[in-house]
Write a protein that holds these residues in place. Structure first.
Motif, PDB file in Angstrom:
ATOM      1  N   ASN A  41       1.033  -1.282  -0.261  1.00  0.00           N
ATOM      2  CA  ASN A  41       0.730  -0.062   0.230  1.00  0.00           C
ATOM      3  C   ASN A  41       0.767   1.544   0.019  1.00  0.00           C
ATOM      4  O   ASN A  41       1.742   1.252   0.956  1.00  0.00           O
ATOM      5  N   GLY A  42       0.736   2.047  -1.567  1.00  0.00           N
ATOM      6  CA  GLY A  42       2.130   2.978  -1.099  1.00  0.00           C
ATOM      7  C   GLY A  42       2.461   3.191  -2.220  1.00  0.00           C
ATOM      8  O   GLY A  42       1.426   3.605  -3.550  1.00  0.00           O
ATOM      9  N   GLU A  43       3.692   4.109  -2.961  1.00  0.00           N
ATOM     10  CA  GLU A  43       3.577   4.859  -4.266  1.00  0.00           C
ATOM     11  C   GLU A  43       4.745   4.415  -4.356  1.00  0.00           C
ATOM     12  O   GLU A  43       5.776   3.920  -4.156  1.00  0.00           O
ATOM     13  N   GLY A  57       0.263   5.622  -7.950  1.00  0.00           N
ATOM     14  CA  GLY A  57      -0.269   5.146  -5.920  1.00  0.00           C
ATOM     15  C   GLY A  57      -0.969   3.534  -5.859  1.00  0.00           C
ATOM     16  O   GLY A  57      -1.668   3.677  -7.260  1.00  0.00           O
ATOM     17  N   ALA A  61      -4.315   6.888   0.580  1.00  0.00           N
ATOM     18  CA  ALA A  61      -3.429   7.335   2.149  1.00  0.00           C
ATOM     19  C   ALA A  61      -4.036   7.370   3.849  1.00  0.00           C
ATOM     20  O   ALA A  61      -3.307   7.795   4.704  1.00  0.00           O
ATOM     21  N   ILE A  69      -3.401   7.892  -2.763  1.00  0.00           N
ATOM     22  CA  ILE A  69      -1.742   8.336  -2.700  1.00  0.00           C
ATOM     23  C   ILE A  69      -1.589   8.118  -4.302  1.00  0.00           C
ATOM     24  O   ILE A  69      -2.179   7.633  -5.334  1.00  0.00           O
ATOM     25  N   PHE A  75       4.793  11.288   2.943  1.00  0.00           N
ATOM     26  CA  PHE A  75       4.886   9.651   3.514  1.00  0.00           C
ATOM     27  C   PHE A  75       5.837  10.302   4.593  1.00  0.00           C
ATOM     28  O   PHE A  75       6.918  10.996   4.969  1.00  0.00           O
ATOM     29  N   ALA A 225      -0.231  10.441   3.798  1.00  0.00           N
ATOM     30  CA  ALA A 225      -0.756   9.491   4.185  1.00  0.00           C
ATOM     31  C   ALA A 225      -0.053   9.279   5.681  1.00  0.00           C
ATOM     32  O   ALA A 225       1.266   9.247   6.416  1.00  0.00           O
ATOM     33  N   TYR A 328       5.000   2.890   8.626  1.00  0.00           N
ATOM     34  CA  TYR A 328       5.453   3.506   7.466  1.00  0.00           C
ATOM     35  C   TYR A 328       6.996   2.854   6.778  1.00  0.00           C
ATOM     36  O   TYR A 328       7.895   2.024   8.159  1.00  0.00           O
ATOM     37  N   THR A 330       9.844   2.568   4.200  1.00  0.00           N
ATOM     38  CA  THR A 330      10.436   3.265   3.000  1.00  0.00           C
ATOM     39  C   THR A 330      11.569   2.898   2.208  1.00  0.00           C
ATOM     40  O   THR A 330      12.542   1.627   2.861  1.00  0.00           O
ATOM     41  N   GLU A 346       5.757   3.265   1.321  1.00  0.00           N
ATOM     42  CA  GLU A 346       4.995   2.342   2.085  1.00  0.00           C
ATOM     43  C   GLU A 346       3.930   3.516   3.335  1.00  0.00           C
ATOM     44  O   GLU A 346       4.574   3.387   4.136  1.00  0.00           O
ATOM     45  N   ASN A 347       2.643   2.713   3.802  1.00  0.00           N
ATOM     46  CA  ASN A 347       1.986   3.366   4.654  1.00  0.00           C
ATOM     47  C   ASN A 347       1.262   2.822   5.145  1.00  0.00           C
ATOM     48  O   ASN A 347       0.251   2.495   5.798  1.00  0.00           O
TER      49      ASN A 347
END
Length: 469
Positions: A41-43, A57, A61, A69, A75, A225, A328, A330, A346-347
């Motif tokens: 779940n993220g970018e 995305g 968010a 996203i 983030f 996010a 999170y 990253t 990611e969140n």
């Protein structure tokens, strides 16, 4: 002749477009699969040779507002924040306000008992200073949000000994970068976030990047996010301090900066990478100092610069970092030879980054099965494997069922690890970073069921559940 050249140019252009389209489709299929399996779940943002080739995305968010996203979603960067702290020290050295060989005690005399620690040691994690995250675990009022000054006071009162003599080893410690942030404040006369904004973020046009403590000084931020985890024994996403998850550490350490707390979006981070790649912010010499691979006193290589993990060889020069904090996850990566940037934000703390598949797609190599594909099976198939599996040492592996997944716990720890089926007797783990984990069940001749736990194909545990009949 002109027609031939024009035809050749059009052919090459079409070939390039086809290649990029194929890569986009492959990348999108990987992350769409992972998102559908609760593994992402993220970018995802990828650029090569100055061109953005993928920017998409996946998911929400904010679980309440259902805002989606996109490339400008902001983030928390977690430990990817450290590279900005490192760069700020480089800028202060340029100003003549610090030297890398200066001792910590010159700027933070409260910690003079760590006499041999230098700024170099803080930057490269060769200080031997313990990690405050673990030190403060049972030694801090969880109702009080700590600051950098609190961390300094905490250690000055305890006078902890170093874990090893400076420069003799390389061991990651978040405290190093907290102390660097405090040095930045004491030397510059500005708050940590203010110094970064004035000297890095604003000059580079990183308009959606800032230091933010969302519990200490909450404010409304557009396209932000929220970091999530799963509530225990549930597929409901909550923040980590929520009573249904109850991780208070992220609350009481929310005011500590330097090792984390920079917030940004993929498009801003790419501006930062471009600046490093083109020496827009730092000179070539400064960047080389920031990315130098050094050695311990025993001669062991230290593949860590100033807030950057490093990969160097005869044909490779890559730098970046990963991060994990407060829900999170990253990843920031840049290959200087290929001029390739990969940013994954990611969140959701159980997210997988699929970097092996990303590299395979970008390099035109055959795809491996990095992550298994979920299959649909009936509930009774799940239920037959639930129960307690014991091994010869008395360890108990506890398997329960929830929403088309098996959940693993043990008699010694609440793992709350979720597994989805990819075969009728094999289940794949949903783990942070996408780490491989498998539960395999087999029926024995006497009716018992054997459980095997594997990680990257190696057996790491097993147990037997006696025949229920």
């Amino acid at each position: 002749m002109k027609q031939l050249k024009l035809l050749l140019a059009v052919t090459l252009l079409c070939s390039s477009c086809f290649s990029q389209t194929k890569s986009f489709i492959q990348l999108d299929s990987i992350f769409t699969l992972l998102h559908g399996q609760n593994q992402f779940n993220g970018e995802v943002f990828i650029a090569e040779r100055g061109k953005i080739i993928f920017n998409k995305g996946y998911g929400f968010a904010n679980e309440e507002t259902k805002s989606r996203i996109n490339g400008k979603t902001i983030f928390e960067l977690a430990s990817c924040s450290k590279q900005f702290t490192g760069a700020a020290i480089v800028l202060l050295k340029r100003e003549g306000k610090v030297n890398y060989t200066d001792k910590l005690s010159k700027y933070i005399p409260e910690l003079k008992f760590w006499e041999d620690v230098t700024i170099y040691d803080l930057l490269r994690h060769t200080s031997g200073i313990p990690d405050f995250i673990f030190s403060m675990d049972n030694n801090w009022d969880p109702q009080k949000i700590a600051s950098n000054d609190d961390v300094i006071t905490f250690y000055s009162s305890r006078k902890d000994t170093l874990e090893f003599k400076p420069k003799t080893a390389h061991r990651y410690s978040n405290t190093n970068y907290v102390l660097l942030a405090s040095i930045i404040e004491r030397v510059s006369g500005k708050k940590y976030g203010e110094y970064l904004a004035d000297n890095i973020f604003k000059p580079l046009g990183m308009n959606n990047t800032f230091v933010y403590n969302r519990r200490k000084k909450a404010k409304k931020i557009e396209n932000y996010a929220i970091g999530y985890v799963w509530a225990y024994n549930s597929f409901t996403k909550v923040t980590m301090e929520n009573p249904e998850y109850n991780e208070q550490r992220v609350y009481y350490l929310d005011g500590v900066e330097g090792a984390a707390k920079v917030n940004s979006c993929a498009e801003d981070i790419y501006k930062w990478i471009l600046a490093l790649h083109s020496n827009t912010l730092l000179s070539q010499r400064e960047f080389e100092e920031m990315t130098e691979i050094t050695q311990t006193t025993a001669g062991s290589p230290i593949p860590y610069g100033f807030g950057l993990d490093l990969r160097k060889s005869e044909n490779k020069m890559a730098f970046g970092h990963t991060g994990s904090w407060d829900g999170y996850s990253t990843l920031i990566y840049h290959d200087s030879i290929k001029d390739r940037t990969i940013i994954i934000l990611e969140n959701f703390n159980q997210g997988a980054n699929a970097v092996t598949n990303v590299f395979e797609i970008l390099d035109g190599r055959p795809l491996t099965m990095e992550y298994e594909k979920k299959i649909d099976i009936e509930e009774p198939i799940f239920i037959q494997f639930t129960g307690t599996y014991a091994d010869e040492e008395g360890n108990e592996h506890i398997i329960t069922y929830k929403d088309k997944h098996l959940i693993y716990n043990s008699n010694v720890a609440q793992w709350d690890m979720r597994f989805f089926p990819y075969a009728k007797n094999e289940f794949f783990a949903i783990r942070q970073g996408g780490r491989n984990g498998v539960l395999r069940f087999s029926k024995l001749d006497n009716g018992d069921i054997k459980l095997e736990m594997l990680e990257y194909g190696s057996l790491i545990g097993q147990g037997t559940r006696r025949n229920k009949s």
